[in-house]
Design a protein around this motif. Structure first.
Motif, PDB file in Angstrom:
ATOM      1  N   VAL A  67     -58.486  11.875  63.682  1.00 54.42           N
ATOM      2  CA  VAL A  67     -58.308  10.425  63.597  1.00 54.42           C
ATOM      3  C   VAL A  67     -57.320  10.019  64.690  1.00 54.42           C
ATOM      4  N   LEU A  68     -57.658   8.973  65.421  1.00 55.39           N
ATOM      5  CA  LEU A  68     -56.754   8.413  66.429  1.00 55.39           C
ATOM      6  C   LEU A  68     -56.174   7.121  65.880  1.00 55.39           C
ATOM      7  N   THR A  69     -54.856   6.992  65.934  1.00 60.80           N
ATOM      8  CA  THR A  69     -54.192   5.808  65.386  1.00 60.80           C
ATOM      9  C   THR A  69     -53.843   4.819  66.497  1.00 60.80           C
ATOM     10  N   GLN A 103     -65.311  16.042  62.786  1.00 56.03           N
ATOM     11  CA  GLN A 103     -65.564  14.611  62.658  1.00 56.03           C
ATOM     12  C   GLN A 103     -64.531  13.851  63.471  1.00 56.03           C
ATOM     13  N   PHE A 104     -64.993  12.863  64.216  1.00 54.56           N
ATOM     14  CA  PHE A 104     -64.132  12.075  65.106  1.00 54.56           C
ATOM     15  C   PHE A 104     -64.143  10.635  64.632  1.00 54.56           C
ATOM     16  N   GLU A 105     -62.951  10.106  64.304  1.00 51.47           N
ATOM     17  CA  GLU A 105     -62.862   8.739  63.801  1.00 51.47           C
ATOM     18  C   GLU A 105     -61.665   8.014  64.409  1.00 51.47           C
ATOM     19  N   ALA A 115     -58.828   8.033  73.343  1.00 53.08           N
ATOM     20  CA  ALA A 115     -60.122   8.478  72.823  1.00 53.08           C
ATOM     21  C   ALA A 115     -60.908   9.229  73.894  1.00 53.08           C
ATOM     22  N   ALA A 116     -60.872   8.732  75.132  1.00 55.86           N
ATOM     23  CA  ALA A 116     -61.582   9.415  76.220  1.00 55.86           C
ATOM     24  C   ALA A 116     -60.961  10.782  76.499  1.00 55.86           C
ATOM     25  N   GLN A 117     -59.632  10.873  76.455  1.00 57.29           N
ATOM     26  CA  GLN A 117     -58.971  12.158  76.674  1.00 57.29           C
ATOM     27  C   GLN A 117     -59.340  13.159  75.582  1.00 57.29           C
ATOM     28  N   VAL A 118     -59.311  12.715  74.325  1.00 61.08           N
ATOM     29  CA  VAL A 118     -59.635  13.612  73.204  1.00 61.08           C
ATOM     30  C   VAL A 118     -61.094  14.043  73.277  1.00 61.08           C
ATOM     31  N   ASN A 120     -62.873  14.368  75.968  1.00 64.97           N
ATOM     32  CA  ASN A 120     -62.958  15.353  77.051  1.00 64.97           C
ATOM     33  C   ASN A 120     -62.453  16.718  76.601  1.00 64.97           C
ATOM     34  N   ILE A 121     -61.382  16.742  75.803  1.00 63.23           N
ATOM     35  CA  ILE A 121     -60.866  18.012  75.269  1.00 63.23           C
ATOM     36  C   ILE A 121     -61.900  18.650  74.359  1.00 63.23           C
ATOM     37  N   ILE A 122     -62.518  17.844  73.499  1.00 61.62           N
ATOM     38  CA  ILE A 122     -63.524  18.369  72.568  1.00 61.62           C
ATOM     39  C   ILE A 122     -64.712  18.915  73.339  1.00 61.62           C
ATOM     40  N   LYS A 123     -65.166  18.185  74.348  1.00 60.69           N
ATOM     41  CA  LYS A 123     -66.314  18.639  75.132  1.00 60.69           C
ATOM     42  C   LYS A 123     -65.991  19.939  75.864  1.00 60.69           C
ATOM     43  N   ALA A 124     -64.792  20.017  76.429  1.00 59.31           N
ATOM     44  CA  ALA A 124     -64.403  21.223  77.174  1.00 59.31           C
ATOM     45  C   ALA A 124     -64.231  22.430  76.260  1.00 59.31           C
ATOM     46  N   SER A 125     -63.945  22.193  74.980  1.00 55.49           N
ATOM     47  CA  SER A 125     -63.714  23.319  74.069  1.00 55.49           C
ATOM     48  C   SER A 125     -65.003  24.041  73.691  1.00 55.49           C
ATOM     49  N   GLY A 126     -66.146  23.375  73.805  1.00 58.90           N
ATOM     50  CA  GLY A 126     -67.417  24.009  73.465  1.00 58.90           C
ATOM     51  C   GLY A 126     -67.845  23.802  72.025  1.00 58.90           C
ATOM     52  N   VAL A 127     -67.243  22.858  71.328  1.00 57.11           N
ATOM     53  CA  VAL A 127     -67.622  22.563  69.947  1.00 57.11           C
ATOM     54  C   VAL A 127     -69.063  22.069  69.918  1.00 57.11           C
ATOM     55  N   THR A 128     -69.852  22.604  68.979  1.00 56.27           N
ATOM     56  CA  THR A 128     -71.248  22.179  68.887  1.00 56.27           C
ATOM     57  C   THR A 128     -71.530  21.331  67.651  1.00 56.27           C
ATOM     58  N   LYS A 129     -70.749  21.486  66.588  1.00 49.85           N
ATOM     59  CA  LYS A 129     -70.931  20.663  65.386  1.00 49.85           C
ATOM     60  C   LYS A 129     -69.937  19.510  65.453  1.00 49.85           C
ATOM     61  N   PHE A 130     -70.390  18.411  65.996  1.00 52.49           N
ATOM     62  CA  PHE A 130     -69.518  17.273  66.267  1.00 52.49           C
ATOM     63  C   PHE A 130     -70.199  16.007  65.805  1.00 52.49           C
ATOM     64  N   GLY A 131     -69.433  15.086  65.197  1.00 47.15           N
ATOM     65  CA  GLY A 131     -70.011  13.817  64.759  1.00 47.15           C
ATOM     66  C   GLY A 131     -68.995  12.701  64.774  1.00 47.15           C
ATOM     67  N   PHE A 132     -69.493  11.505  65.033  1.00 44.07           N
ATOM     68  CA  PHE A 132     -68.680  10.299  64.947  1.00 44.07           C
ATOM     69  C   PHE A 132     -68.808   9.778  63.525  1.00 44.07           C
ATOM     70  N   VAL A 133     -67.701   9.527  62.857  1.00 42.69           N
ATOM     71  CA  VAL A 133     -67.738   9.008  61.486  1.00 42.69           C
ATOM     72  C   VAL A 133     -66.926   7.728  61.427  1.00 42.69           C
ATOM     73  N   GLY A 134     -67.150   6.959  60.377  1.00 46.98           N
ATOM     74  CA  GLY A 134     -66.397   5.737  60.172  1.00 46.98           C
ATOM     75  C   GLY A 134     -66.933   4.541  60.912  1.00 46.98           C
ATOM     76  N   ASN A 135     -68.103   4.673  61.550  1.00 39.39           N
ATOM     77  CA  ASN A 135     -68.654   3.546  62.301  1.00 39.39           C
ATOM     78  C   ASN A 135     -69.119   2.415  61.388  1.00 39.39           C
TER      79      ASN A 135
END
Length: 151
Positions: A67-69, A103-105, A115-118, A120-135
């Motif tokens: 969660v980003l505040t 989950q990214f919210e 949000a763009a920095q986070v 980019n970190i997630i993409k660079a880490s190689g995570v494959t199970k990723f979702g946007f929640v709270g939309n």
């Protein structure tokens, strides 16, 4: 026979013909608009294609939520962490036998830059199970006095 706008007394016309000047300016404007590169800032994320096949494994019960505040904090499962700790947590989550869902919210007033920095970190880490929640909280737009938009 008189022309519109004045009498034809044989005197030279004192006004400048603006039509060619306007035509040249319009052509230059169109060329300028075409040659400007599109100003976009995008983080390309390859999202999996949806699948409705019943042979999919059940959803993993372990989920991590980022969660980003609006204050610029990054919360990992409600605990504040730094970007360096986020990288470590993502690498640790990839070491499990079954990768947990991430989950990214971002909250409504959270910084787009953070949000763009986070992301980019997630993409660079190689995570494959990723979702946007709270939309769903952004489903209706409008002011306090206005009725929300209906789809």
């Amino acid at each position: 026979m008189a022309m519109a706008g004045g009498s034809d007394d044989g005197a030279p016309m004192m006004e400048m013909n603006m039509t060619p000047l306007i035509d040249v300016l319009l052509v230059l404007l169109i060329m300028f608009i075409i040659t400007i590169p599109v100003a976009t800032h995008a983080v390309n994320i390859d999202l999996p294609a949806p699948s409705n096949t019943p042979d999919n494994p059940p959803v993993d019960p372990i989920k991590n939520k980022i969660v980003l505040t609006p204050q610029g904090d990054i919360l990992w499962n409600a605990q504040p962490i730094s970007q360096g700790q986020l990288v470590g947590n993502l690498q640790q989550s990839l070491s499990f036998a079954v990768e947990p869902e991430l989950q990214f919210e971002p909250e409504a007033q959270a910084s787009y830059d953070l949000a763009a920095q986070v992301l980019n970190i997630i993409k660079a880490s190689g995570v494959t199970k990723f979702g946007f929640v709270g939309n769903e909280q952004y489903r209706s737009f409008g002011c306090g006095d206005c009725a929300p938009l209906q789809s």
